[in-house]
Design a protein around this motif. Structure first.
Motif, mmCIF file in Angstrom:
data_model
loop_
_atom_site.group_PDB
_atom_site.id
_atom_site.type_symbol
_atom_site.label_atom_id
_atom_site.label_comp_id
_atom_site.label_asym_id
_atom_site.label_seq_id
_atom_site.Cartn_x
_atom_site.Cartn_y
_atom_site.Cartn_z
ATOM 1 N N ALA A 36 79.768 40.249 63.548
ATOM 2 C CA ALA A 36 81.063 39.906 62.703
ATOM 3 C C ALA A 36 82.201 39.952 63.830
ATOM 4 N N PHE A 37 82.421 41.103 64.513
ATOM 5 C CA PHE A 37 83.464 41.241 65.399
ATOM 6 C C PHE A 37 83.403 39.992 66.455
ATOM 7 N N ILE A 38 82.259 39.746 67.047
ATOM 8 C CA ILE A 38 82.094 39.030 68.460
ATOM 9 C C ILE A 38 82.101 37.489 68.043
ATOM 10 N N ILE A 39 81.763 37.304 66.786
ATOM 11 C CA ILE A 39 81.698 35.780 66.376
ATOM 12 C C ILE A 39 83.130 35.444 66.039
ATOM 13 N N PHE A 40 83.961 36.319 65.634
ATOM 14 C CA PHE A 40 85.433 36.035 65.026
ATOM 15 C C PHE A 40 86.210 35.982 66.573
ATOM 16 N N ALA A 41 85.981 37.293 67.069
ATOM 17 C CA ALA A 41 86.818 37.315 68.475
ATOM 18 C C ALA A 41 86.471 36.650 69.812
ATOM 19 N N SER A 42 85.160 36.313 69.920
ATOM 20 C CA SER A 42 84.872 35.704 71.173
ATOM 21 C C SER A 42 85.816 34.513 71.624
ATOM 22 N N PRO A 43 86.026 33.230 70.773
ATOM 23 C CA PRO A 43 87.048 32.315 71.268
ATOM 24 C C PRO A 43 88.476 32.881 71.684
ATOM 25 N N TYR A 44 88.840 33.992 71.306
ATOM 26 C CA TYR A 44 90.188 34.615 71.701
ATOM 27 C C TYR A 44 89.992 35.288 72.978
ATOM 28 N N ILE A 45 89.074 36.111 73.113
ATOM 29 C CA ILE A 45 88.655 36.486 74.427
ATOM 30 C C ILE A 45 88.371 35.849 75.288
ATOM 31 N N ALA A 46 87.710 34.702 75.071
ATOM 32 C CA ALA A 46 87.267 33.756 76.046
ATOM 33 C C ALA A 46 88.633 33.170 76.747
ATOM 34 N N LYS A 47 89.715 32.794 75.819
ATOM 35 C CA LYS A 47 90.976 32.452 76.042
ATOM 36 C C LYS A 47 91.734 33.212 77.008
ATOM 37 N N ILE A 48 91.629 34.455 76.855
ATOM 38 C CA ILE A 48 92.301 35.508 77.705
ATOM 39 C C ILE A 48 91.513 35.594 79.010
ATOM 40 N N ILE A 49 90.200 35.618 79.185
ATOM 41 C CA ILE A 49 89.889 35.803 80.384
ATOM 42 C C ILE A 49 89.248 34.301 81.213
ATOM 43 N N LYS A 50 89.737 33.328 80.591
ATOM 44 C CA LYS A 50 89.688 31.917 80.989
ATOM 45 C C LYS A 50 88.286 31.684 81.432
ATOM 46 N N ILE A 51 87.268 32.019 80.472
ATOM 47 C CA ILE A 51 85.805 31.299 80.854
ATOM 48 C C ILE A 51 85.386 30.672 79.597
ATOM 49 N N PRO A 52 84.478 29.829 79.490
ATOM 50 C CA PRO A 52 83.901 29.268 78.237
ATOM 51 C C PRO A 52 83.427 30.532 77.298
ATOM 52 N N THR A 53 83.319 29.901 75.961
ATOM 53 C CA THR A 53 83.118 30.892 74.855
ATOM 54 C C THR A 53 81.727 31.241 74.939
ATOM 55 N N ALA A 54 80.705 30.247 75.336
ATOM 56 C CA ALA A 54 79.306 30.617 75.344
ATOM 57 C C ALA A 54 78.966 31.839 76.522
ATOM 58 N N PRO A 55 79.542 31.741 77.776
ATOM 59 C CA PRO A 55 79.279 32.910 78.405
ATOM 60 C C PRO A 55 79.898 34.329 78.004
ATOM 61 N N THR A 56 81.212 33.899 77.408
ATOM 62 C CA THR A 56 81.829 35.037 76.769
ATOM 63 C C THR A 56 81.004 35.821 75.767
ATOM 64 N N GLU A 57 80.403 35.086 74.996
ATOM 65 C CA GLU A 57 79.513 35.683 73.845
ATOM 66 C C GLU A 57 78.200 36.343 74.508
ATOM 67 N N ILE A 58 77.760 35.972 75.699
ATOM 68 C CA ILE A 58 76.535 36.541 76.386
ATOM 69 C C ILE A 58 77.022 38.020 76.875
ATOM 70 N N LEU A 59 78.289 37.714 77.617
ATOM 71 C CA LEU A 59 78.937 38.684 78.233
ATOM 72 C C LEU A 59 79.276 40.138 77.401
#
Length: 385
Positions: free
Chosen positions: A11-34
């Motif tokens: 629940a946390f990852i699905i919601f937060a990953s796009p925001y985290i991806a924007k902060i670390i400036k990488i695509p959402t899919a790799p962010t979700e794997i990380l």
């Protein structure tokens, strides 16, 4: 407690990953794997049968969505010269990969992995660069053909690892060929049916309805074709991909349907697949020098062979265009992960090499997306050599 912790973490990852991806400036899919790697390492994403089943469904749905990007009628209007160059480009990938593998005497799985092409991430580039970029449109045409070839070879490779050279492999290949032939006949039959009775399209998928018949038919196709591939002991990915191609090929009047299907997939099922893949990677792999070295070599090798093969399109795209074209086709994230998983599950590759492939899929996505952004911003003459 295991399932509860998995659900809360998802629940946390699905919601937060796009925001985290924007902060670390990488695509959402790799962010979700990380994030999957991180939360898996601290024990919040434990090995769980239900988690794996839902992740598998997420992967199949991702391949289904990739199919919805493919209108097979595009090949009718594409110039023969472009189609010939596309096939030559793919052939060069396999030739260069084979030469490199035998020259450096490395695992033969690289013959399949190095030329892998997937349009899953490629299709997301349209959101950032639009549909008027010639290099991107060319990459999509080549990517469609390349993904079909990659999935077919992945199916053959999986059958070989399961049956070896024998009757089982022959039966599996016969089933694959039969499935593709029957699918082609169905496509032709539907083309004739809808030409004579165009109103049938509107009956199956009305332009407006309150019962979401378009989504219901799409899901029915998804489930039915997957069931057929399971019955034939084929890789489910090829069935999911082909099911997806029915949507844009025959129901072009439903232009918003791929977006509706994509919203559900990338908002729920697909992230679960990426998170699960991350959870299978031991965090210590990020500290293993040998794994990191392999990750870098895999990434460099896959990019180099594509850039060399891309020179075929120099007259069509120019120097800047072929660089963008080559990098855009160097992100086979999903198929690279799938091939690595098959190799590891059948003990064809070691755990360290499996980790190298998973990390390489992440590294490629990050490197290529960054390079595409940098090169696209450069002011180069299209016809410069």
């Amino acid at each position: 407690m295991s399932e509860i912790s998995i659900l809360i973490t998802l629940a946390f990852i699905i919601f937060a990953s796009p925001y985290i991806a924007k902060i670390i400036k990488i695509p959402t899919a790799p962010t979700e794997i990380l994030l999957g790697i991180l939360f898996g390492a601290i024990g919040l994403l434990q090995d769980n049968a239900s988690f794996k089943v839902v992740a598998d469904i997420g992967f199949y749905y991702l391949m289904f969505l990739a199919g919805t990007e493919v209108n097979l009628k595009v090949f009718i209007t594409t110039k023969r010269e472009i189609l010939k160059k596309s096939i030559l480009f793919l052939a060069l990938l396999y030739v260069l990969s084979t030469i490199a593998i035998f020259t450096f005497d490395i695992n033969k799985i690289f013959i399949i992995i190095t030329p892998l092409i997937s349009i899953g991430i490629l299709s997301t580039l349209y959101k950032e660069y639009g549909k008027d970029e010639e290099w991107l449109n060319m990459a999509m045409i080549v990517g469609i053909i390349g993904e079909v070839v990659s999935i077919a070879l992945l199916t053959v490779f999986s059958a070989y690892l399961k049956y070896g050279f024998g009757t089982g492999l022959f039966i599996n290949l016969s089933a694959l060929i039969g499935f593709l032939v029957v699918t082609t006949l169905i496509f032709n039959g539907l083309e004739i049916l809808f030409w004579w009775y165009p109103s049938v399209k509107k009956i199956l998928m009305p332009s407006y309805d309150k019962e979401e018949k378009d989504i219901r038919l799409s899901m029915a196709l998804f489930c039915f074709v997957i069931a057929i591939t399971i019955m034939l002991h084929l890789k489910v990915v090829i069935g999911a991909f082909i099911a997806g191609t029915f949507i844009p090929t025959f129901f072009e009047h439903k232009k918003d349907l791929p977006h509706k299907l994509s919203s559900f997939g990338f908002g729920f099922l697909v992230p679960i697949f990426f998170v699960y893949i991350g959870s299978t990677v031991n965090l210590e792999a990020l500290l293993n020098i040998e794994i990191l070295k392999n990750m870098i070599l895999i990434t460099i090798g896959m990019i180099i062979v594509r850039l060399i093969a891309s020179t075929i399109f120099i007259k069509n795209l120019g120097s800047k265009g072929i660089i963008l074209f080559g990098f855009s086709l160097s992100i086979p994230l999903t198929l690279l992960i799938a091939t690595a998983a098959i190799g590891y599950e059948t003990n064809y590759i070691s755990k360290d090499l499996y980790y190298s492939f998973i990390l390489a899929s992440l590294f490629q996505a990050i490197v290529c997306m960054v390079f595409i952004k940098i090169v696209s911003a450069l002011k180069l003459d299209k016809n410069s050599n």
